[in-house]
Design a protein around this motif. Structure first.
Motif, mmCIF file in Angstrom:
data_model
loop_
_atom_site.group_PDB
_atom_site.id
_atom_site.type_symbol
_atom_site.label_atom_id
_atom_site.label_comp_id
_atom_site.label_asym_id
_atom_site.label_seq_id
_atom_site.Cartn_x
_atom_site.Cartn_y
_atom_site.Cartn_z
ATOM 1 N N VAL A 18 -5.810 -30.102 -2.347
ATOM 2 C CA VAL A 18 -5.729 -28.292 -2.200
ATOM 3 C C VAL A 18 -4.408 -27.877 -2.102
ATOM 4 N N LEU A 19 -4.265 -26.890 -3.072
ATOM 5 C CA LEU A 19 -2.987 -26.414 -3.359
ATOM 6 C C LEU A 19 -3.192 -24.787 -2.466
ATOM 7 N N VAL A 20 -2.316 -24.636 -1.469
ATOM 8 C CA VAL A 20 -2.438 -23.154 -0.738
ATOM 9 C C VAL A 20 -1.208 -22.542 -0.899
ATOM 10 N N LEU A 21 -1.231 -21.356 -1.537
ATOM 11 C CA LEU A 21 -0.199 -20.425 -2.094
ATOM 12 C C LEU A 21 -0.212 -19.206 -1.125
ATOM 13 N N ASP A 22 0.644 -18.959 -0.132
ATOM 14 C CA ASP A 22 0.679 -17.909 0.630
ATOM 15 C C ASP A 22 2.305 -17.584 1.205
ATOM 16 N N GLU A 23 2.942 -16.299 1.005
ATOM 17 C CA GLU A 23 4.070 -16.256 1.291
ATOM 18 C C GLU A 23 4.497 -15.974 2.627
ATOM 19 N N SER A 24 3.520 -15.706 3.391
ATOM 20 C CA SER A 24 3.324 -15.595 4.781
ATOM 21 C C SER A 24 3.511 -16.807 5.675
ATOM 22 N N GLY A 25 4.201 -17.112 6.507
ATOM 23 C CA GLY A 25 4.256 -18.244 7.258
ATOM 24 C C GLY A 25 3.219 -18.412 8.259
ATOM 25 N N MET A 26 2.609 -17.320 8.756
ATOM 26 C CA MET A 26 1.484 -17.198 9.759
ATOM 27 C C MET A 26 0.339 -17.201 8.695
ATOM 28 N N GLY A 27 0.260 -16.693 7.861
ATOM 29 C CA GLY A 27 -0.967 -16.886 7.017
ATOM 30 C C GLY A 27 -1.138 -18.346 6.312
ATOM 31 N N MET A 28 -0.032 -19.198 5.764
ATOM 32 C CA MET A 28 -0.015 -20.560 5.501
ATOM 33 C C MET A 28 -0.252 -21.271 6.925
ATOM 34 N N SER A 29 0.066 -20.950 7.908
ATOM 35 C CA SER A 29 -0.266 -21.696 9.048
ATOM 36 C C SER A 29 -1.644 -21.895 9.288
ATOM 37 N N ILE A 30 -2.303 -20.608 9.270
ATOM 38 C CA ILE A 30 -3.931 -20.486 9.553
ATOM 39 C C ILE A 30 -4.482 -21.334 8.627
ATOM 40 N N LEU A 31 -4.415 -21.180 7.185
ATOM 41 C CA LEU A 31 -5.079 -21.952 6.088
ATOM 42 C C LEU A 31 -4.910 -23.342 6.316
ATOM 43 N N VAL A 32 -3.826 -23.701 6.596
ATOM 44 C CA VAL A 32 -3.643 -25.186 6.734
ATOM 45 C C VAL A 32 -4.428 -25.693 8.063
ATOM 46 N N GLN A 33 -4.601 -24.880 8.998
ATOM 47 C CA GLN A 33 -5.171 -25.162 10.231
ATOM 48 C C GLN A 33 -6.767 -25.522 9.738
ATOM 49 N N ILE A 34 -7.209 -24.405 8.998
ATOM 50 C CA ILE A 34 -8.548 -24.265 8.816
ATOM 51 C C ILE A 34 -9.072 -25.464 7.820
ATOM 52 N N LEU A 35 -8.049 -25.755 6.759
ATOM 53 C CA LEU A 35 -8.387 -26.748 5.735
ATOM 54 C C LEU A 35 -8.311 -28.076 6.201
ATOM 55 N N THR A 36 -7.575 -28.272 7.246
ATOM 56 C CA THR A 36 -7.175 -29.751 7.790
ATOM 57 C C THR A 36 -8.547 -30.173 8.690
ATOM 58 N N GLY A 37 -8.944 -28.734 9.384
ATOM 59 C CA GLY A 37 -10.255 -28.882 10.206
ATOM 60 C C GLY A 37 -11.248 -29.623 9.334
ATOM 61 N N PHE A 38 -11.347 -29.159 8.131
ATOM 62 C CA PHE A 38 -12.522 -29.456 7.106
ATOM 63 C C PHE A 38 -12.242 -31.089 6.670
ATOM 64 N N GLY A 39 -11.186 -31.603 7.047
ATOM 65 C CA GLY A 39 -10.980 -33.089 6.605
ATOM 66 C C GLY A 39 -9.987 -32.983 5.611
ATOM 67 N N VAL A 40 -9.263 -32.123 5.073
ATOM 68 C CA VAL A 40 -8.373 -32.070 3.827
ATOM 69 C C VAL A 40 -7.130 -32.832 4.237
ATOM 70 N N LYS A 41 -6.680 -33.854 3.532
ATOM 71 C CA LYS A 41 -5.502 -34.661 3.858
ATOM 72 C C LYS A 41 -4.319 -34.432 2.707
ATOM 73 N N THR A 42 -4.782 -33.860 1.625
ATOM 74 C CA THR A 42 -3.692 -33.787 0.560
ATOM 75 C C THR A 42 -3.430 -32.428 0.310
ATOM 76 N N LEU A 43 -2.500 -31.574 0.860
ATOM 77 C CA LEU A 43 -2.472 -30.417 0.976
ATOM 78 C C LEU A 43 -0.986 -29.989 0.393
ATOM 79 N N HIS A 44 -1.063 -29.118 -0.800
ATOM 80 C CA HIS A 44 0.401 -28.735 -1.388
ATOM 81 C C HIS A 44 0.597 -27.375 -0.922
ATOM 82 N N ARG A 45 1.793 -27.236 -0.199
ATOM 83 C CA ARG A 45 1.867 -25.852 0.320
ATOM 84 C C ARG A 45 2.970 -25.144 -0.440
ATOM 85 N N CYS A 46 2.597 -24.142 -0.813
ATOM 86 C CA CYS A 46 3.592 -23.144 -1.616
ATOM 87 C C CYS A 46 3.766 -21.872 -1.225
ATOM 88 N N GLU A 47 5.059 -21.385 -1.082
ATOM 89 C CA GLU A 47 5.282 -20.126 -0.487
ATOM 90 C C GLU A 47 5.756 -19.100 -1.681
#
Length: 200
Positions: A18-47
């Motif tokens: 999963v690629l996550v694109l969010d310029e907000s640090g808080m928004g990115m953190s929330i999305l990462v927590q939600i997606l890792t909660g679903f079992g996602v292990k491969t995350l590409h974080r882009c700001e």
């Protein structure tokens, strides 16, 4: 659009990239927590959009969760660029667009840029999961033309409007024909809609 608890319980994104694109640090953190909660292990974080474009050219992803990025709307532009980029298979990847506000103009812009779905913040894990499952199950075809590239914007296939020629291969053609039985009288229709007192 709610899904049964059983279908949600069996859903696991452990093998998804999963690629996550969010310029907000808080928004990115929330999305990462939600997606890792679903079992996602491969995350590409882009700001930034530049980071996301670079990642799209290097890695294959299964889902993109992209923020609209406020008034500038860079998120919409990124999705439109992605659809026209011809970087396969990433140009066809499902895109879930998030936004702080979703007036009808933003929803139309998200639809027209090629996103599969737009969600308003704040996000809840159950709502995100249901949208991901919905995108995975819907199977909308991709449309490529001069003015639009992305999933078919029509959610329902109700056939071709009367007097029009269908553009889909599976559009039903031909005349509807005359009514086989008389239409209902207006009095009968009114009677069906009339409220009645019921004794229990």
């Amino acid at each position: 659009m709610g899904l049964s608890p059983d279908s949600r319980a069996r859903f696991n994104l452990e093998r998804a990239s999963v690629l996550v694109l969010d310029e907000s640090g808080m928004g990115m953190s929330i999305l990462v927590q939600i997606l890792t909660g679903f079992g996602v292990k491969t995350l590409h974080r882009c700001e930034s959009v530049a980071e996301a474009k670079d990642a799209i050219g290097k890695v294959e992803v299964d889902l993109i969760v992209c923020d609209a990025m406020g008034a500038s709307g860079e998120g919409y532009d990124f999705v439109e660029w992605l659809r026209r980029s011809k970087i396969e298979p990433n140009c066809y990847v499902p895109v879930l667009l998030t936004a702080g506000h979703t007036p009808s103009t933003s929803v139309a812009r998200a639809r027209d840029c090629g996103a599969h779905f737009v969600m308003v913040k704040p996000l809840t894990p159950i709502a995100v999961l249901e949208r991901i499952i919905w995108i995975a199950k819907e199977g909308r075809r991709f449309v490529e033309c001069d003015t639009y590239v992305g999933p078919d914007r029509r959610f329902k296939n109700e056939g071709v409007p009367p007097g029009m020629v269908g553009r889909r291969r599976d559009d039903l053609q031909g005349d509807i024909g005359e009514a086989q039985s008389p239409n209902m009288d207006q009095d009968v229709i009114d009677g069906l809609m009339k409220t009645r007192l019921v004794e229990l």
